[in-house]
Every structure is written in structure tokens, then in C-alpha cells.
Design a protein around this motif. Structure first.
Motif, PDB file in Angstrom:
ATOM      1  N   ASP B 449       0.799  -1.220   0.000  1.00 15.98           N
ATOM      2  CA  ASP B 449       0.000   0.000   0.000  1.00 15.98           C
ATOM      3  C   ASP B 449       0.836   1.276   0.000  1.00 15.98           C
ATOM      4  O   ASP B 449       1.544   1.546  -0.948  1.00 15.98           O
ATOM      5  N   LEU B 450       0.792   2.045   1.081  1.00 19.73           N
ATOM      6  CA  LEU B 450       1.452   3.349   1.105  1.00 19.73           C
ATOM      7  C   LEU B 450       2.938   3.264   1.445  1.00 19.73           C
ATOM      8  O   LEU B 450       3.618   4.285   1.520  1.00 19.73           O
ATOM      9  N   GLY B 451       3.413   2.055   1.703  1.00 17.17           N
ATOM     10  CA  GLY B 451       4.839   1.884   1.964  1.00 17.17           C
ATOM     11  C   GLY B 451       5.251   2.395   3.333  1.00 17.17           C
ATOM     12  O   GLY B 451       4.532   2.210   4.314  1.00 17.17           O
ATOM     13  N   ASN B 452       6.395   3.071   3.357  1.00 14.03           N
ATOM     14  CA  ASN B 452       7.015   3.441   4.634  1.00 14.03           C
ATOM     15  C   ASN B 452       6.780   4.906   5.002  1.00 14.03           C
ATOM     16  O   ASN B 452       6.686   5.759   4.124  1.00 14.03           O
ATOM     17  N   TRP B 453       6.755   5.127   6.285  1.00 15.76           N
ATOM     18  CA  TRP B 453       6.583   6.482   6.802  1.00 15.76           C
ATOM     19  C   TRP B 453       7.602   6.736   7.912  1.00 15.76           C
ATOM     20  O   TRP B 453       7.889   5.846   8.712  1.00 15.76           O
ATOM     21  N   ILE B 454       8.078   7.972   7.959  1.00 13.76           N
ATOM     22  CA  ILE B 454       8.832   8.431   9.123  1.00 13.76           C
ATOM     23  C   ILE B 454       8.205   9.748   9.534  1.00 13.76           C
ATOM     24  O   ILE B 454       7.841  10.560   8.674  1.00 13.76           O
ATOM     25  N   MET B 455       8.058   9.932  10.806  1.00 14.50           N
ATOM     26  CA  MET B 455       7.392  11.145  11.253  1.00 14.50           C
ATOM     27  C   MET B 455       8.099  11.758  12.454  1.00 14.50           C
ATOM     28  O   MET B 455       8.518  11.045  13.368  1.00 14.50           O
ATOM     29  N   GLY B 456       8.219  13.046  12.421  1.00  7.16           N
ATOM     30  CA  GLY B 456       8.744  13.764  13.562  1.00  7.16           C
ATOM     31  C   GLY B 456       7.747  14.829  13.994  1.00  7.16           C
ATOM     32  O   GLY B 456       7.053  15.425  13.158  1.00  7.16           O
ATOM     33  N   PHE B 457       7.664  15.036  15.286  1.00  8.79           N
ATOM     34  CA  PHE B 457       6.699  15.999  15.819  1.00  8.79           C
ATOM     35  C   PHE B 457       7.336  16.692  17.018  1.00  8.79           C
ATOM     36  O   PHE B 457       7.931  16.044  17.875  1.00  8.79           O
ATOM     37  N   VAL B 458       7.232  18.002  17.053  1.00 13.09           N
ATOM     38  CA  VAL B 458       7.758  18.756  18.195  1.00 13.09           C
ATOM     39  C   VAL B 458       6.698  19.750  18.649  1.00 13.09           C
ATOM     40  O   VAL B 458       6.086  20.433  17.831  1.00 13.09           O
ATOM     41  N   GLU B 459       6.457  19.774  19.938  1.00 14.20           N
ATOM     42  CA  GLU B 459       5.505  20.743  20.488  1.00 14.20           C
ATOM     43  C   GLU B 459       6.190  21.490  21.632  1.00 14.20           C
ATOM     44  O   GLU B 459       6.655  20.874  22.592  1.00 14.20           O
ATOM     45  N   TYR B 460       6.244  22.783  21.494  1.00 14.61           N
ATOM     46  CA  TYR B 460       6.803  23.598  22.570  1.00 14.61           C
ATOM     47  C   TYR B 460       5.649  24.347  23.220  1.00 14.61           C
ATOM     48  O   TYR B 460       4.887  25.026  22.546  1.00 14.61           O
ATOM     49  N   SER B 461       5.498  24.176  24.520  1.00 10.54           N
ATOM     50  CA  SER B 461       4.357  24.836  25.166  1.00 10.54           C
ATOM     51  C   SER B 461       4.817  25.755  26.275  1.00 10.54           C
ATOM     52  O   SER B 461       5.752  25.470  27.020  1.00 10.54           O
ATOM     53  N   ILE B 462       4.160  26.900  26.326  1.00 13.15           N
ATOM     54  CA  ILE B 462       4.382  27.848  27.409  1.00 13.15           C
ATOM     55  C   ILE B 462       3.035  27.937  28.115  1.00 13.15           C
ATOM     56  O   ILE B 462       2.104  28.552  27.601  1.00 13.15           O
TER      57      ILE B 462
END
Lengths: 281, 536
Positions: B449-462
Motif C-alpha cells: 500500500d502506502l509503503g514506509n513512513w517516518i514522522m517527527g513531531f515537536v511541540e513547545y508549550s508555554i
């Protein structure tokens, strides 16, 4: 005491509600075959069955449609139109491509594939506020359409030479009432009983290599939206005749081919009347 | 339009008549979800002619003593892509008036209700799915004695801007044995039963259709100490419909869940079997339209983005499955617990088709109750670890092995079954009492199907006001697209009290979102997203 009464009442209420258990047979005969007791000309309803050879739920829709054809005989003109994702050919069993430019035009305009197959239209007329009907609604819609009086009569007559595989179809349209509008005549070639693969979720195995595909749209002789044959107010018994030439592809079985013709409203697309005739006697 | 004017007038009258009085409470919420669409040929994202779409909701309730009145205004200008475009337009989608005291509650107008686990009746609104099957009619709730609850209702269901053709009637009773008999057992037992019937006239000249289709259910809840058992069985008589292609077979549904949770150890087990059990107030409806019931899923909600690429949707026409999770919290200062404790969790889910032998007598198929069908719809094996290293660092790690029959679950052909491995690392760094950084690194590896995924996520909260997020999903070895694709989004969110304001920009992948058996297609899109919500 009051509490007990309320409890008892609520309990009793739950049993008052009906629960209809239907015993076999689940269908009733409404046999509309034969013209003897019906006024001539009879109403002929165009039923478009949008389908695909890889659509596993579609054979159930075909079964429903042909059980209705058994009841209504020539009151129904069934046409299967292969469209969308489920009709795309792929290597192996499903190599045939039953899609047509006309079918693709209808698919894009009515959004059939997007709504999900199987879907159908009965005379391209709304039933209970819906145009694209799921198969379970077809019978009701056909009943609605069959019972409307005939305002336009369509008659198809063909001549065909099996050597050259060329033919001519003459379509006579008679307006039985005074009607206002813009009227289109659409002419299709439909091939019945094509043996090819079909997916069916309700059988084991699910891939049926020799499924009988009934009344498949092969080609539109006219523009997909038809030729405008009249614009304005028709006179009673006004006659319009059109003749078209056609040729039958060598891959189609000419003895199974029909000409289907129908008159529709150019704006609303609503179908007034349809007819069909085998190309070769 | 007439309905709108009437509702407005009723509300105004109510406000005027009770204005200035003590004890009046006004609550509600307001929500805007909007997007500006850019065309993007790489991901096949379309730009609708109007370029901007927005779903806007405003809900207000007024409560005065025992009376509550409320209404919800909705406007779709047009509906966001992926939402049913039949919503386009505006009006009062929901309005009701209610009287409630300790003995009785009466509701007139629109209402939401659920019987038991929802096997035979559940009406609810879910804006993320564009789903609302509210009933429009009357409801009576009675609480005649301690531990005894009775419900009765009647109405039509919402169908975009009108009501569906069928009438839904239902009663439900529940008794909490311990409260009702005023006994002090260690074991708590609650019993319940429901009956729901739909009326729709038979407009079919050929088929003899049941005009009144009934479904009934019985349920049991037992709890003792750390142990809880919840079981419900439902049965529905012949209901030929668009969903089952006019078969006259009766339907059944069984849902059982059991949990045990003590100090460190938790065990959750659930099982289900659904057979021909879609229930709608219009036999010709399909998709998400006019569902009366909602079959609970045994697949828990997934929190991470890549886990949601292959979401499971309940198959009301037939599925049977088991699901189990066991988790253990190693105590602080133990060998594996370290200084702050460690949580380890293992889970397994397997859902198959039910056994079906075709029959040609109008009942469709025969099915053996305890025999699973040979098609696997879904399988999940997961391992999760949560560990706090210091007051500032917390780690969550997860591994999932997934088997997903895309054809069956999404009703497609040609995609086949997808085997995928998913790995997730979620790290939170609490910098100080106001500032925190949370990051996720995820991957999904599959040959289909859609093959491979790599994901990065960053959340900075104040805290408590600001959230800045950046996400990148990279898709490669996709069997449908020849080139790798980047899906990037960034968003800034501001929160103050009950108000939330968010503006984001990016590319969204095509997919589906599912909750239970209700799914919505999410088309690929590119553009600016603006969301606003406030509650008061």
C-alpha cells in the motif's frame, strides 16, 4: 403503588410495539408481464445499474434487478454501466474493460462512483428525494415510475448486416401529450450475457471467472446526453423520427446486442420513455 | 426557515420572560473550523471553486430552575472537504426544551440517548466525523425508586437538514440490584434491558417488507473489588436493507468486556461477535446516514498519528474478535521501577470475519456462532513502555505489529492486506514550571500500500497559553506514488480559559478517520487551517 403502576405501564408499552416477522416467501407476484390488461403503449422504465466487475456487492444488486425484470418484463429496460474504481481492469482475471466514455460522463456528472457502488437510477428521476438509489430502493422507484401515465412513446426498429457488422436504427418518438421543454434522444448499444469475471462477496470463492454480465452498456451512438430533437411546446401526437448508423465491434456478440433509446429532458435529465430492440432478428 | 423562526421566537420569548431573574444559567459553545485550500498536484489535493470552506457551530443552553432549553445553529459555507456536502447551508440543527427533577425528566425536540453499550440505540454528535444522528421527538426518563431507571422515547432522526423517513421507538430499563433492594453486598450487580422498534412503510411492490423492525437487548454488569464485567447481547428480527442486500436473516450482536485492576496489575479483556446488525431508521440508507445503533469496537483509540493510518472500522455485517491488554506498573525504587516507576503494557487484538455459508432462500447465509470466518480483518500486537527518568524527563515507547485487511475494512478492492510494523518514541522534557518540550519520533514500515513512513513531531508549550507545533511526515516506497512525499504542518495555538485559537499551515495526507463503525474520508489537502472554539 403509583410507582408500580408506572413500571407496569412502561413494561406493557414495550410489548405494544409491533415487530413484523415476515415468513417465506418474501416476495409477492405482481406479474406485469403481457399487455392484455394494460393500455397501449406501455410504460417502459430505464433502470441504470451502475456497477463494476470488481465490486463484490454488485452481484446482489444484479439479482435484485433481474428478480424485478421477471415481475415487470418489458416494463423495465435494464442497463448495466461499469464505472469508477471497481470497473478498472487489472492483470489476470479482471482484464476486461467494460467502461465507456458515455458511462464515464454519467459517472462524473451524477457522482455515482463517489457515492459508492452499487447504485442505480430509475428514469433518472428522484425517489423519496434521492436520485442515486441503493438497490433496495429500486423496486419502490420502479413502481412509482411504472404507474405514471405514458406521455411520450419511443419505438426502435433496426436493420443489420452481419457480414459488414453495420446497421441502421430508426427511432420514432411520438408525443402523446402537450409537453413543454427541451427533449433529447439518446441511443445506446447494449450487449447482453457477456461471460467474464466478477467479484462476489456472497459466494465462495469470491472470484467468479464465468459470470454472466447482463445488458452491459457498450457505446453511446449519440452524444452521451443525446441529440436535441425538440425545443418548445409539443403538439399532441407530434411525431419525430431519427435514423442513426452504427457498427458492432468484432469483440461483441452481435446476436446479443440491443439498441436502447430513450427520450429525456435536456435540463433535468429525467427520462420520459425508453425502448429497446435486438439489432439482429 | 419556518422552523428557524419558530425556534428563535421561542428562545427570545424565554429569554425575555426570565430575564433578570435569579437562578438563570446560560451555557454553550462556539466553534469555527475552516480551511483555505491550495491546489497541490503532488498529493492530488484539489482546490474547490470557493477556495475557502468552513464548518461553524454555535450551541447555547438556558437553564432556569428545572427547565432547560437549548439550540444549536450550524452553518457550512461550504462544508470542509471530506465532510458530506449535503450539510451545505445553515439553520437550527438542534433545539430542545427539557424539564427535570429527581423523579422525572421530559425532553421535547432533539436529544441524544444511549441504551446500554449502544448495541440497539445510540444517538450522538461527533463533529470530527461530521456525524449527528440526533432524534427529534420526545423522551421520558423516570427514576421511580432508588436504583431503578426507565427510559422511553420516540422520534425521527436527523438527516442533514431534514428528518429521516423512519420512526424510532424505544424503551429501556435498568436496575441496580444493590440500590433497589437496599442491600450491602460486596458484589454490585446491574441488569438492563432495551427494546427498539423502527417503523417505515413498505413501499416495495415486490418484496414483503417488515414495516416494524424490532431489536432487543439484555445486559449485565457485575463488579467486585478490582473486577468488573460488562456483557450485552442483542437480537434483531428480519430487516432487509441496503446494508445486507435484502436478506431476511435475523441479526445478533454480543459484546463482552472484563477488567481487573489492582495496585500494579491491570488486565482488560473484551470480545465481540456482530452478525447482520446494522440498524438504521431508513432501510435504504447507506454510509453514515440514519444509524440507530452504534456497535462498540474492541480496538482502543490510538493516540499517535502513524497508528491512525490504518484505522479499524467496525463491520456490522459480520465480525468477531478478541482483545486483551495486560499492564504492570513496577513500583518506585524496585529493580525495574527505578526512582520514579515504570509501566509496561502488552496487548493483542484479532478480528475475523464471521463464518458464512451462502444460502439461496432469501436469508443470505448461515453462520455458526462460535466459528470464526477465515478472513482476518485486523490484528494488532503491541508493547508499550512508560518511564519517568527524572522530574523533567518522561519517555513513552511503543511497538505495534499490525495486520490490516484494507479491502474488507474500507470496502475496497485491489489493496489487499497490509502488514506493518510501527515504532514510536514520545519524549517530554519539562524545562520548568511553564515551559515544556514534547517530541515524537514515529515510523511505520510496510511493503504494501502506502509503503514506509517516518514522522517527527515537536511541540513547545508555554503554559497556560501558548502551543507551537511542527510536524513532518515523510512517505517513501509508496506503491501508488513513484516519488517520496513530504507532509509538513505547523501550527500556533493560543488558549485562554475556555477559548482556543489555532492557526496552522501545511499538507494533509489522504486517509480515513474512524470512530467505532463511523468513518469519514479525509482528502489530501494543502492550505491554511484556522480553528476557533470557546465554551461558556
Amino acid at each position: 403503588m403509583r410507582r408500580i403502576l408506572i413500571l407496569a405501564l412502561a413494561f406493557a408499552l414495550s410489548f405494544l410495539w409491533a415487530c413484523d416477522i415476515v415468513e417465506k416467501p418474501y416476495t409477492q407476484e405482481i406479474n406485469q408481464c403481457g399487455h392484455d390488461n394494460l393500455s397501449v403503449p406501455i410504460r417502459k422504465v430505464l433502470v441504470e445499474d451502475y456497477t463494476g466487475h470488481k465490486c463484490g456487492n454488485c452481484p446482489r444488486a444484479h439479482e435484485l434487478l433481474y428478480s424485478l425484470v421477471e415481475q415487470y418484463c418489458d416494463h423495465i429496460i435494464p442497463v448495466s454501466i461499469h464505472v469508477g474504481y471497481f470497473a478498472t481492469p487489472s492483470n489476470g482475471l479482471y482484464k476486461d474493460d467494460f467502461r465507456t466514455p458515455a458511462g464515464n460522463t454519467y459517472n462524473d456528472f451524477f457522482g455515482v462512483d463517489a457515492a459508492g457502488l452499487p447504485r442505480g437510477m430509475v428514469n433518472r428521476t428522484e425517489y423519496n428525494g434521492t436520485l442515486l438509489l441503493s438497490p433496495s430502493a429500486w423496486a419502490g422507484a420502479i413502481s412509482q415510475e411504472v404507474n405514471r401515465p405514458v406521455s411520450v412513446e419511443v419505438q426502435v426498429k433496426n436493420t443489420y448486416d452481419s457480414t459488414s457488422r453495420n446497421g441502421q436504427t430508426t427511432i420514432q418518438v411520438s408525443f402523446l401529450q402537450q409537453l413543454q421543454g427541451s427533449f433529447s434522444l439518446t441511443v445506446w448499444i447494449v450487449e447482453d450475457s457477456i461471460i467474464a469475471a466478477q467479484k462476489n462477496y456472497y459466494t465462495d470463492p469470491q472470484d467468479i471467472p464465468d459470470y454472466v454480465h447482463r445488458n452491459v452498456l457498450r457505446k453511446s451512438v449519440t452524444d452521451p446526453w443525446g441529440e436535441t430533437i425538440f425545443d418548445g411546446q409539443t403538439a399532441i401526437n407530434q411525431l419525430i423520427t431519427r435514423t442513426y448508423s452504427f457498427s458492432i465491434d468484432t469483440s461483441w456478440a452481435d446476436s446479443h446486442c440491443y439498441i436502447v433509446a430513450f427520450v429525456s429532458d435536456k435540463e433535468t435529465k429525467q427520462v420520459y420513455q425508453a425502448d429497446r430492440e435486438k439489432i439482429a432478428k | 426557515m419556518k422552523r428557524l423562526i419558530l425556534s428563535m421566537a421561542a428562545l427570545l420569548l424565554l429569554i425575555t420572560s426570565i430575564r433578570g431573574q435569579q437562578g438563570l444559567a446560560v451555557h454553550g459553545d462556539f466553534e469555527i473550523n475552516s480551511q483555505f485550500y491550495n491546489p497541490d498536484s503532488i498529493i492530488d489535493a484539489k482546490q474547490p471553486p470557493q477556495k475557502i470552506a468552513a464548518n461553524i457551530y454555535g450551541y447555547i443552553t438556558l437553564r432556569y430552575n428545572n427547565f432547560t432549553a437549548g439550540l444549536r445553529y450550524e452553518t457550512y459555507q461550504n462544508a470542509l472537504l471530506g465532510y458530506d456536502q449535503r450539510y451545505n447551508g445553515q439553520g437550527i440543527a438542534h433545539r430542545f426544551i427539557q424539564y427535570a427533577d429527581t423523579f422525572v425528566t421530559v425532553t421535547l425536540g432533539n436529544f441524544y440517548e444511549q441504551f446500554g453499550n449502544g448495541l440497539v440505540l445510540r444517538t450522538y454528535e461527533n463533529r470530527a466525523l461530521g456525524f449527528d444522528n440526533a432524534l427529534d421527538g420526545a423522551r421520558l426518563l423516570l427514576h421511580p425508586a432508588p436504583g431503578i431507571y426507565l427510559k422511553a422515547l420516540i422520534g425521527h432522526q436527523r438527516y442533514y437538514w431534514t428528518d429521516g423517513p423512519g420512526v424510532v421507538r424505544g424503551v429501556d430499563g435498568e436496575i441496580n440490584i444493590n440500590q433497589a433492594l437496599n442491600i450491602d453486598w460486596k458484589t454490585g450487580i446491574t441488569l438492563g434491558g432495551s427494546f427498539v422498534s423502527r417503523f417505515q412503510s413498505d413501499d416495495n411492490p415486490v418484496y414483503i417488507l417488515p414495516q416494524n423492525v424490532a431489536a432487543f437487548a439484555g445486559r449485565l454488569n457485575i463488579n467486585r473489588g478490582f473486577f468488573n464485567l460488562n456483557a450485552e447481547y442483542a437480537y434483531k428480527i428480519n430487516d432487509p436493507s441496503a446494508d445486507n442486500f435484502y436478506i431476511y436473516k435475523d441479526g445478533s450482536a454480543l459484546y463482552v468486556s472484563m477488567s481487573y485492576a489492582s495496585r500494579g496489575l491491570g488486565i482488560i479483556l473484551s470480545a465481540n461477535r456482530y452478525d447482520n446488525f446494522s440498524f438504521r431508521s431508513d432501510r435504504n440508507a447507506t454510509g453514515n446516514d440514519l444509524l440507530i445503533n452504534s456497535l462498540p469496537t474492541i480496538v482502543p483509540t490510538h493516540a499517535y498519528a502513524l497508528e491512525n493510518i490504518y484505522p479499524y472500522a467496525v463491520q456490522p455485517q459480520g465480525e468477531m474478535g478478541i482483545s486483551g491488554e495486560i499492564f504492570y506498573r513496577f513500583r518506585r525504587k524496585s529493580l525495574l521501577g527505578g526512582r520514579y516507576g515504570t509501566l509496561i503494557s502488552l496487548n493483542f487484538i484479532r478480528i475475523n470475519n464471521i463464518d458464512k455459508t451462502p444460502r439461496f432462500d432469501g436469508t443470505g447465509y448461515a453462520s455458526r456462532f462460535l466459528v470464526p470466518g477465515k478472513d482476518i480483518f485486523y490484528q494488532e500486537m503491541g508493547l508499550k513502555l512508560e518511564k519517568k527518568f527524572s522530574p523533567h524527563f518522561k519517555l513513552k515507547a511503543k511497538y505495534v505489529n499490525l495486520v490490516y485487511n484494507k479491502d474488507f475494512v474500507q470496502g475496497l478492492v485491489g489493496y489487499g492486506t497490509v502488514w506493518a510494523n510501527i515504532g514510536i518514541i514520545d519524549l517530554t522534557w519539562k524545562i520548568n514550571s511553564h515551559h515544556a518540550l514534547r517530541s515524537e519520533l514515529q515510523t511505520l514500515q510496510s511493503h504494501q500500500d502506502l509503503g514506509n513512513w517516518i514522522m517527527g513531531f515537536v511541540e513547545y508549550s508555554i503554559s497556560p497559553h501558548w502551543y507551537f507545533t511542527i510536524m513532518e511526515q515523510y512517505n517513501y516506497n509508496n506503491t501508488h506514488i513513484n516519488q517520496p512525499v513530504n507532509y509538513y504542518t505547523g501550527a500556533i495555538t493560543y488558549v485562554q480559559g475556555g477559548t482556543r485559537l489555532s492557526i496552522g499551515y501545511g499538507r494533509q495526507r489522504e486517509g480515513i478517520v474512524c470512530v467505532g463503525g463511523v468513518c469519514r474520508n479525509v482528502p489530501a489537502s494543502n492550505g491554511l487551517i484556522f480553528n476557533f472554539s470557546t465554551t461558556f
